[in-house]
Write a protein that holds these residues in place. Structure first.
Motif, PDB file in Angstrom:
ATOM      1  N   ALA A  94      -5.666  -7.220  -4.177  1.00  0.00           N
ATOM      2  CA  ALA A  94      -4.618  -6.962  -3.831  1.00  0.00           C
ATOM      3  C   ALA A  94      -4.083  -5.366  -4.367  1.00  0.00           C
ATOM      4  N   TRP A  95      -4.466  -5.239  -5.840  1.00  0.00           N
ATOM      5  CA  TRP A  95      -4.197  -3.979  -6.459  1.00  0.00           C
ATOM      6  C   TRP A  95      -5.011  -2.867  -5.730  1.00  0.00           C
ATOM      7  N   ALA A  98      -5.987  -2.730  -2.704  1.00  0.00           N
ATOM      8  CA  ALA A  98      -5.567  -2.528  -1.271  1.00  0.00           C
ATOM      9  C   ALA A  98      -4.602  -1.454  -1.370  1.00  0.00           C
ATOM     10  N   GLN A  99      -3.630  -1.697  -2.183  1.00  0.00           N
ATOM     11  CA  GLN A  99      -2.393  -0.702  -2.397  1.00  0.00           C
ATOM     12  C   GLN A  99      -2.930   0.629  -2.889  1.00  0.00           C
ATOM     13  N   ARG A 100      -4.070   0.801  -3.362  1.00  0.00           N
ATOM     14  CA  ARG A 100      -4.507   1.890  -4.255  1.00  0.00           C
ATOM     15  C   ARG A 100      -5.323   2.930  -3.512  1.00  0.00           C
ATOM     16  N   ALA A 142      -8.187  -1.180   3.233  1.00  0.00           N
ATOM     17  CA  ALA A 142      -7.080  -2.013   2.561  1.00  0.00           C
ATOM     18  C   ALA A 142      -6.922  -3.377   3.252  1.00  0.00           C
ATOM     19  N   THR A 151      -6.821  -6.889   1.693  1.00  0.00           N
ATOM     20  CA  THR A 151      -6.004  -7.980   1.961  1.00  0.00           C
ATOM     21  C   THR A 151      -6.253  -9.080   2.488  1.00  0.00           C
ATOM     22  N   TRP A 178       3.447  -3.080  -9.726  1.00  0.00           N
ATOM     23  CA  TRP A 178       2.453  -2.529  -8.762  1.00  0.00           C
ATOM     24  C   TRP A 178       2.420  -3.218  -7.482  1.00  0.00           C
ATOM     25  N   LYS A 179       2.933  -4.316  -7.155  1.00  0.00           N
ATOM     26  CA  LYS A 179       2.705  -4.881  -5.755  1.00  0.00           C
ATOM     27  C   LYS A 179       4.129  -4.948  -5.219  1.00  0.00           C
ATOM     28  N   ARG A 180       4.284  -4.253  -4.199  1.00  0.00           N
ATOM     29  CA  ARG A 180       5.781  -4.182  -3.282  1.00  0.00           C
ATOM     30  C   ARG A 180       5.264  -4.249  -1.835  1.00  0.00           C
TER      31      ARG A 180
END
Length: 891
Positions: free
Chosen positions: A484-485, A487-489, A496, A500, A827-829
């Protein structure tokens, strides 16, 4: 015995076999024993086609002498490169009857490894590097391995110094030297005699085929104090009329209580040098003798009072002898000794052909103390046995070309050698963090999770390697968090989405009640439930787990080592039944369970077993890896557990003595960390030696063989400590270890290994060793390196009795009785939740200015993860003591 006589004896000795594998039919004498699909004879040599993770071939019987140590030589070319191994049957193949070598990929290399006297009818087993491709062996041969003969060493003595002997003082450190005797000096801190010099040194060289020795102290020595320096000059003539000039200059060092030493040696004729001591200290001579408390040779020896250097408590056989160790094993140029509330250290500027001499107690010169010295020629792991003062071959010292050593003596008061390590770091600031590219790292870590055999049917392995079946796939909620981290980065929509989807599929394999425990990484956080749900189950499980773990402790708070009936007794070489690393690992789990559950009794019990670790104050970290290493073995993983335990203890109590202990144990991990480059190659700085010993006392010998996952557990603990102890080196040290972990991971190019962390890393060969570990241990730290904030953090509000757990970095906005405000860098939004445990009865919350409905039926609070977390007691709200700003936030 002269070299000429020895040469004649060797010439008259047995003929040593030589295997020319380029001749027709040579390959038929070897067996494709395991994970080899074919052995093919070619003009280049025997081509080994590798077909699995553990390839080896067995050769014909060889007639070798039973009384002559040998060099085994090979000429080979390996597609893969890396670590290879040769076994010899005595009568069967075993790890203790083998030697490792390194080969560069795609290049013809000449390999030379030492082997003992073996005897007739010996078969060799050859394990080529790699798990695929080919390895071509052109030749295998043998040469006599003969060590030069040593003289009878004169015993050092305490010098008799006249009252007017020249002296130099720096702070409380004073060196007094006899005006006309080489090496006759005494070193004191205040009135305490710390060490003496070598007042009867010898120099050895070879002329023609004869070994020659002389005592330079027989020449003319003058010592004089001038302009803040003490200069000692000796002029001596060797038996073959060469003139030697030895000049040692002492001056005030760069720090209080330190002396700089410059030792310069020049000779007016070429000399093939066998033994040239540049500077020697005998700590304890004339005072405590051999009864020191601690001693340190950074990266090689870390000794408590009962310990002997070069002992077989941690590794056996000739490899235990490390008095003149391979310089590449040293994590920094530092050795130290501590006794009677004082310590003295010797550090130096590394240079070619220089090595350290260390023995505590000193059995090399029989001084009745310890020895710390610097010697020419150097030690590279092959040019001498690592316990020998003499090399196999002489080294040319050209005429009129001086050898110059720069070193520093430092001393002070202290109960361990840790102040010596602190002084070294103060004088030699931490090196820059190796540069690593964040975008490249993210992409490679993503493919490590998604596209290597670490992932199988949405489950994950801790590690993998061809032919290794011990790491089966399992449910892993931590893999979902890391995906998950990433995917956002990653900045790549397609990648991504794959990450996910993989995270959701991984979660589907993990029941909510197991999300906090189901993981494959060495660094574990109570994080998955905060990100994906399952908090209530996590709190209940943590309470039950903590209570169960308390059952492992004895009434005195110790956890004794218990040998498994089907495994070696790893406690047999230790002088105690327990060790700080063995116990601290469980203490950290109990403390974490108490913080997650908020259970008051569990918190009390956790602090009780934590304080039982105080009995290990000012000792060596050891005994954290008893699944394969001795309980006695010094261990960076023990440092990691102790740092984390005492940091959590301080967070819960605010007791400054617990923070001091966390700092102490953080410093004990520093000597395991390369703060000086071991080679001139890219990977080395901040690599971490895991233990100062070997698996099952035999092999691998981990000294100088980094196992970065151990260092990464330590760096994660340092990151946590750094958030409290801000004026410290911890963050930079953790950043460096993390960057080294990224460097050591497999880069793009092999789809089955990309992004994975090798179990160990060869510094000289810059190659990676199996098995390949999942990306999580690196990633837990990489997030903190790149984001400057953790994936998970907790905040203990001791005033109000609250403990806050969040998916991101928490910082305090303000706090007072009845009120707590925290900022969260999540870090996850969107998504994620915050857990509040402890004394939560009648507490209310707002997140980003919005009131959160009260929890019902729980002894804890669960809140959405926002940027501003506001907690306040209902009594303050009832009294109108919480004024609101126009946005509805508490002012």
């Amino acid at each position: 015995m002269t070299s000429l006589l020895l040469s004649l004896l060797l010439l008259a000795g047995p003929t040593l076999p030589s295997l020319d594998l380029t001749r027709p039919g040579a390959a038929r004498e070897w067996q494709a024993t395991h994970d080899i699909s074919a052995l093919t004879a070619t003009a280049d040599g025997m081509v080994i086609a590798i077909s699995g993770g553990d390839p080896y071939t067995v050769g014909p019987a060889l007639e070798l002498p039973a009384d002559l140590p040998l060099w085994l030589t090979l000429r080979l070319r390996s597609d893969a490169g890396g670590n290879g191994q040769v076994f010899w049957a005595q009568p069967g193949f075993a790890e203790e009857h083998s030697a490792h070598f390194l080969a560069k990929a795609g290049q013809w290399v000449e390999v030379k490894v030492p082997i003992p006297a073996i005897g007739p009818s010996t078969r060799l087993r050859f394990d080529p590097p790699g798990t695929s491709g080919t390895c071509t062996v052109a030749r295998i041969g043998f040469l006599p391995r003969v060590l030069k003969s040593a003289p009878t060493w004169p015993q050092p003595t305490v010098p008799v110094l006249p009252a007017d002997a020249p002296s130099l003082t720096a702070g409380q450190l004073t060196l007094r030297h006899h005006a006309s005797q080489l090496g006759a000096f005494a070193l004191r801190y205040g009135q305490e005699l710390l060490a003496c010099g070598q007042n009867q040194p010898r120099i050895g060289y070879t002329l023609g085929d004869r070994g020659r020795w002389f005592e330079p102290s027989a020449g003319r020595t003058t010592a004089r104090a001038e302009r803040g320096r003490l200069v000692v000059t000796t002029q001596a003539t060797d038996p073959d009329d060469a003139q030697w000039t030895l000049t040692t200059t002492f001056s005030a060092g760069p720090r209080p209580d330190s002396l700089a030493v410059e030792a310069r040696v020049v000779v007016d004729r070429d000399r093939q040098v066998d033994y040239l001591p540049l500077f020697t200290l005998f700590p304890g001579l004339g005072n405590w003798g051999t009864a020191r408390n601690q001693a340190l040779l950074a990266g090689v020896e870390y000794l408590d009072m009962p310990d002997l250097s070069s002992s077989e408590a941690d590794l056996t056989g000739t490899q235990a002898q490390r008095q003149v160790t391979d310089t590449a094993r040293l994590t920094m140029p530092l050795m130290a000794c501590q006794a009677l509330g004082h310590w003295v250290s010797l550090s130096w500027q590394p240079m070619p052909n220089l090595c350290a001499v260390f023995d505590s107690p000193d059995r090399l010169f029989s001084s009745g103390a310890g020895v710390m010295g610097l010697l020419y020629p150097g030690s590279d792991g092959l040019n001498r046995p690592e316990g020998s003062l003499l090399p196999y071959d002489s080294l040319l010292l050209p005429a009129n070309r001086p050898v110059t050593l720069r070193a520093w003596i430092t001393a002070g008061r202290g109960a361990s050698v840790v102040p010596a390590v602190q002084a070294y770091v103060a004088q030699n600031p931490l090196p820059p963090v190796p540069r690593v590219d964040a975008a490249r790292y993210v992409k490679e870590a993503a493919h490590g999770w998604l596209d290597t055999p670490i992932r199988t049917d949405d489950q994950y392995r801790h590690a993998w390697w061809p032919g290794v079946s011990g790491f089966g796939p399992q449910p892993a909620a931590d893999a979902a968090v890391y995906e998950a981290w990433l995917a956002q980065r990653c900045g790549d929509p397609a990648l991504a989405q794959r990450l996910t989807d993989a995270a959701q599929a991984a979660l589907a394999k993990v029941p909510p009640a197991q999300r906090a425990q189901a993981g494959v990484s060495h660094v574990r956080y109570p994080l998955a439930p905060l990100v994906f749900g399952g908090i209530d189950e996590m709190v209940t499980t943590a309470r039950d787990q903590g209570r169960a773990l308390l059952g492992r402790f004895q009434p005195d708070g110790s956890i004794p080592y218990v040998a498994s009936p089907d495994r070696p007794d790893y406690g047999r070489t230790h002088y105690a039944k327990d060790a700080n690393g063995l116990t601290a690992q469980v203490v950290t789990l109990v403390l974490e369970s108490a913080m997650i559950s908020g259970d008051a009794q569990l918190r009390t019990d956790a602090l009780r077993v934590l304080r039982a670790l105080d009995k290990f104050d000012n000792t060596v970290p050891r005994g954290a890896q008893t699944w394969e290493c001795a309980l006695h073995t010094p261990d960076i993983l023990a440092s990691a557990h102790l740092v984390k335990a005492y940091t959590m203890g301080y967070e819960l109590t605010g007791d400054a003595t617990l923070l001091d202990r966390a700092r102490y144990w953080a410093w004990t991990g520093v000597p395991f960390t390369y703060l000086a480059p071991p080679t001139d190659q890219p990977v080395g700085l901040y690599a971490t030696t895991p233990v100062l010993g070997a698996t099952q006392w035999v092999s691998p010998n981990w000294i100088g063989l980094p196992v970065q996952w151990c260092g990464l557990v330590y760096s994660d603990a340092l990151y946590r400590l750094a958030r409290i102890d801000r004026d410290s080196p911890w963050r930079q040290l953790a950043d460096g270890i993390t960057a080294s972990g990224i460097q050591q991971s497999w880069p793009a190019g092999d789809d089955s290994l990309v992004g994975l962390l090798p179990d160990s890393f060869n510094l000289k060969g810059q190659s990676r060793n199996p098995v390949a570990i999942n990306p999580g241990t690196v990633q837990a730290n990489a997030v903190q390196l790149f984001d400057r904030a953790p994936l998970y953090s907790s905040w203990v509000d001791r005033t109000n009795g609250l403990i806050v757990h969040a998916p991101g970095g928490l910082t305090l906005a303000r706090a007072f009785p009845g009120m707590l405000e925290l900022d969260l860098r999540a870090w996850k939004r969107p998504g994620g939740q915050v857990l509040v445990t402890g004394k939560t009865t009648d507490w209310l919350a707002r997140v980003d200015g919005k009131t959160v409905p009260p929890s019902t039926g729980r002894a804890w609070l669960v809140l959405p993860a926002g940027r501003r977390i506001q907690l306040y007691h209902s009594s303050l709200a009832a009294q109108g003591l919480l004024p609101l700003d126009n946005a509805g936030s508490i002012r």
